[in-house]
Design a protein around this motif. Structure first.
Motif, PDB file in Angstrom:
ATOM      1  N   VAL A  58      74.791 100.352  -2.897  1.00 61.68           N
ATOM      2  CA  VAL A  58      75.071  98.937  -2.605  1.00 61.68           C
ATOM      3  C   VAL A  58      74.481  98.057  -3.715  1.00 61.68           C
ATOM      4  O   VAL A  58      75.134  97.127  -4.206  1.00 61.68           O
ATOM      5  N   MET A  59      73.255  98.391  -4.171  1.00 63.42           N
ATOM      6  CA  MET A  59      72.633  97.566  -5.205  1.00 63.42           C
ATOM      7  C   MET A  59      73.332  97.724  -6.552  1.00 63.42           C
ATOM      8  O   MET A  59      73.376  96.789  -7.347  1.00 63.42           O
ATOM      9  N   ASN A  99      83.918 109.591   0.444  1.00 62.76           N
ATOM     10  CA  ASN A  99      82.449 109.569   0.552  1.00 62.76           C
ATOM     11  C   ASN A  99      81.744 108.744  -0.514  1.00 62.76           C
ATOM     12  O   ASN A  99      80.538 108.878  -0.703  1.00 62.76           O
ATOM     13  N   GLU A 100      82.462 107.902  -1.219  1.00 66.45           N
ATOM     14  CA  GLU A 100      81.804 107.010  -2.182  1.00 66.45           C
ATOM     15  C   GLU A 100      81.939 105.567  -1.706  1.00 66.45           C
ATOM     16  O   GLU A 100      83.038 105.130  -1.345  1.00 66.45           O
ATOM     17  N   ILE A 101      80.823 104.856  -1.716  1.00 65.25           N
ATOM     18  CA  ILE A 101      80.870 103.457  -1.290  1.00 65.25           C
ATOM     19  C   ILE A 101      81.528 102.620  -2.379  1.00 65.25           C
ATOM     20  O   ILE A 101      81.137 102.662  -3.550  1.00 65.25           O
ATOM     21  N   LEU A 102      82.539 101.845  -1.967  1.00 66.29           N
ATOM     22  CA  LEU A 102      83.290 101.025  -2.928  1.00 66.29           C
ATOM     23  C   LEU A 102      83.092  99.538  -2.691  1.00 66.29           C
ATOM     24  O   LEU A 102      83.522  98.723  -3.515  1.00 66.29           O
ATOM     25  N   GLY A 103      82.482  99.173  -1.576  1.00 69.83           N
ATOM     26  CA  GLY A 103      82.266  97.759  -1.314  1.00 69.83           C
ATOM     27  C   GLY A 103      81.415  97.572  -0.076  1.00 69.83           C
ATOM     28  O   GLY A 103      81.189  98.526   0.685  1.00 69.83           O
ATOM     29  N   PHE A 104      80.943  96.349   0.107  1.00 70.90           N
ATOM     30  CA  PHE A 104      80.110  96.066   1.285  1.00 70.90           C
ATOM     31  C   PHE A 104      80.200  94.595   1.652  1.00 70.90           C
ATOM     32  O   PHE A 104      80.603  93.753   0.833  1.00 70.90           O
ATOM     33  N   PHE A 110      76.768  86.536   4.053  1.00 73.23           N
ATOM     34  CA  PHE A 110      75.687  86.444   3.072  1.00 73.23           C
ATOM     35  C   PHE A 110      76.121  87.043   1.741  1.00 73.23           C
ATOM     36  O   PHE A 110      75.787  86.526   0.676  1.00 73.23           O
ATOM     37  N   ALA A 111      76.860  88.150   1.785  1.00 71.01           N
ATOM     38  CA  ALA A 111      77.314  88.792   0.544  1.00 71.01           C
ATOM     39  C   ALA A 111      78.555  89.628   0.801  1.00 71.01           C
ATOM     40  O   ALA A 111      78.724  90.199   1.884  1.00 71.01           O
ATOM     41  N   LEU A 112      79.418  89.653  -0.207  1.00 69.69           N
ATOM     42  CA  LEU A 112      80.630  90.493  -0.177  1.00 69.69           C
ATOM     43  C   LEU A 112      80.870  90.936  -1.607  1.00 69.69           C
ATOM     44  O   LEU A 112      80.890  90.106  -2.519  1.00 69.69           O
ATOM     45  N   ALA A 113      81.030  92.221  -1.826  1.00 66.35           N
ATOM     46  CA  ALA A 113      81.340  92.683  -3.183  1.00 66.35           C
ATOM     47  C   ALA A 113      82.058  94.022  -3.130  1.00 66.35           C
ATOM     48  O   ALA A 113      81.858  94.822  -2.216  1.00 66.35           O
ATOM     49  N   VAL A 114      82.907  94.212  -4.143  1.00 68.98           N
ATOM     50  CA  VAL A 114      83.682  95.443  -4.272  1.00 68.98           C
ATOM     51  C   VAL A 114      83.436  95.987  -5.679  1.00 68.98           C
ATOM     52  O   VAL A 114      83.359  95.212  -6.657  1.00 68.98           O
ATOM     53  N   ASP A 115      83.299  97.292  -5.794  1.00 64.93           N
ATOM     54  CA  ASP A 115      83.141  97.968  -7.091  1.00 64.93           C
ATOM     55  C   ASP A 115      84.208  97.427  -8.058  1.00 64.93           C
ATOM     56  O   ASP A 115      85.387  97.364  -7.708  1.00 64.93           O
ATOM     57  N   SER A 116      83.778  97.097  -9.275  1.00 64.19           N
ATOM     58  CA  SER A 116      84.706  96.423 -10.195  1.00 64.19           C
ATOM     59  C   SER A 116      85.932  97.278 -10.515  1.00 64.19           C
ATOM     60  O   SER A 116      86.995  96.763 -10.821  1.00 64.19           O
ATOM     61  N   GLY A 117      85.801  98.606 -10.401  1.00 62.25           N
ATOM     62  CA  GLY A 117      86.942  99.478 -10.680  1.00 62.25           C
ATOM     63  C   GLY A 117      87.947  99.553  -9.546  1.00 62.25           C
ATOM     64  O   GLY A 117      89.010 100.163  -9.702  1.00 62.25           O
ATOM     65  N   TYR A 118      87.618  98.958  -8.401  1.00 68.03           N
ATOM     66  CA  TYR A 118      88.492  99.079  -7.219  1.00 68.03           C
ATOM     67  C   TYR A 118      88.902  97.723  -6.659  1.00 68.03           C
ATOM     68  O   TYR A 118      89.357  97.643  -5.530  1.00 68.03           O
ATOM     69  N   ARG A 119      88.738  96.681  -7.454  1.00 66.06           N
ATOM     70  CA  ARG A 119      89.109  95.348  -6.953  1.00 66.06           C
ATOM     71  C   ARG A 119      90.627  95.185  -6.947  1.00 66.06           C
ATOM     72  O   ARG A 119      91.336  95.908  -7.639  1.00 66.06           O
ATOM     73  N   GLY A 120      91.108  94.241  -6.155  1.00 64.01           N
ATOM     74  CA  GLY A 120      92.543  93.963  -6.106  1.00 64.01           C
ATOM     75  C   GLY A 120      93.339  94.986  -5.306  1.00 64.01           C
ATOM     76  O   GLY A 120      94.558  95.034  -5.373  1.00 64.01           O
ATOM     77  N   ARG A 121      92.636  95.818  -4.522  1.00 60.83           N
ATOM     78  CA  ARG A 121      93.343  96.821  -3.704  1.00 60.83           C
ATOM     79  C   ARG A 121      93.197  96.552  -2.214  1.00 60.83           C
ATOM     80  O   ARG A 121      93.433  97.428  -1.386  1.00 60.83           O
TER      81      ARG A 121
END
Ligand SMILES: CC(C)(COP(=O)(O)OP(=O)(O)OC[C@H]1O[C@@H](n2cnc3c(N)ncnc32)[C@H](O)[C@@H]1OP(=O)(O)O)[C@@H](O)C(=O)NCCC(=O)NCCS
Length: 160
Positions: free
Chosen positions: A31-32, A65-70, A84-95
């Motif tokens: 997550v971090m 089994n890999e976290i892609l966002g939270f 408070f926070a929302l983020a998605v792995d930069s390689g998986y955005r727009g999906r």
């Protein structure tokens, strides 16, 4: 009462299938990583504190089994939900992962009979502002110098 949701398989609006489940302590490292590459202002201690306050409000999205966002929700003293926070792995955005996390989070709040949810977003973050508008948030305020770098925040609010 344990209100944790079971893991849910979700097909996003862009047709990928992800699992959305509650955060667990060992997830913090991943997550971090996502939070740091997303330039959010938080730190691991704060995230773990928010998790301990309300574990059901901290969700992760994973694939293979890999976290892609939270997403991290908090409950305000006024009885509203806050993203408070929302983020998605930069390689998986727009999906569709960000949208799926938000919609699942709304259901967590509705289960608690929470009527409103609000959030703050950087003025310059047009992508997030567009996503929030598209799921029903209205821009209701502005807080100058809200972020560490001096940027202002748009306040957005939605009826659940
Ligand atoms: C904001 C964020 C979470 C969106 O997650 P995502 O999984 O990429 O979003 P989705 O794929 O669900 O996209 C939903 C909507 O966001 C907008 N959007 C997503 N990517 C976009 C892009 N590259 N350009 C413009 N709009 C975009 C669109 O409105 C999109 O809806 P559409 O697909 O129907 O057009 C992600 O971009 C992110 O992690 N950003 C960095 C962290 C951040 O800014 N968090 C929000 C802080 S308040």
């Amino acid at each position: 009462m344990n209100e944790s949701m079971k893991a849910m398989m979700v097909s996003t609006s862009k047709g990928i299938v992800i699992k959305i489940r509650n955060f667990e302590m060992p997830d913090i490292r991943r997550v971090m990583e996502i939070e740091e590459e997303s330039f959010l202002d938080g730190d691991a201690g704060l995230y773990l504190e928010l998790y301990e306050e309300w574990p059901e409000g901290f969700l992760v999205a994973e694939k293979d089994n890999e976290i892609l966002g939270f997403i991290v929700l908090v409950l305000t003293p006024e009885g509203e939900g806050r993203v408070f926070a929302l983020a998605v792995d930069s390689g998986y955005r727009g999906r569709g992962i960000g949208r799926a996390l938000l919609k699942t989070a709304f259901n967590v709040l509705r289960k608690r009979k929470i009527g409103y949810v609000h959030l703050e977003v950087r003025v310059s973050n047009q992508i997030a502002r567009r996503l929030y508008r598209s799921v029903g948030f209205m821009e209701t305020g502005f807080i100058p110098f809200y972020y560490k770098n001096g940027e202002g925040a748009i306040v957005m609010r939605k009826v659940l």
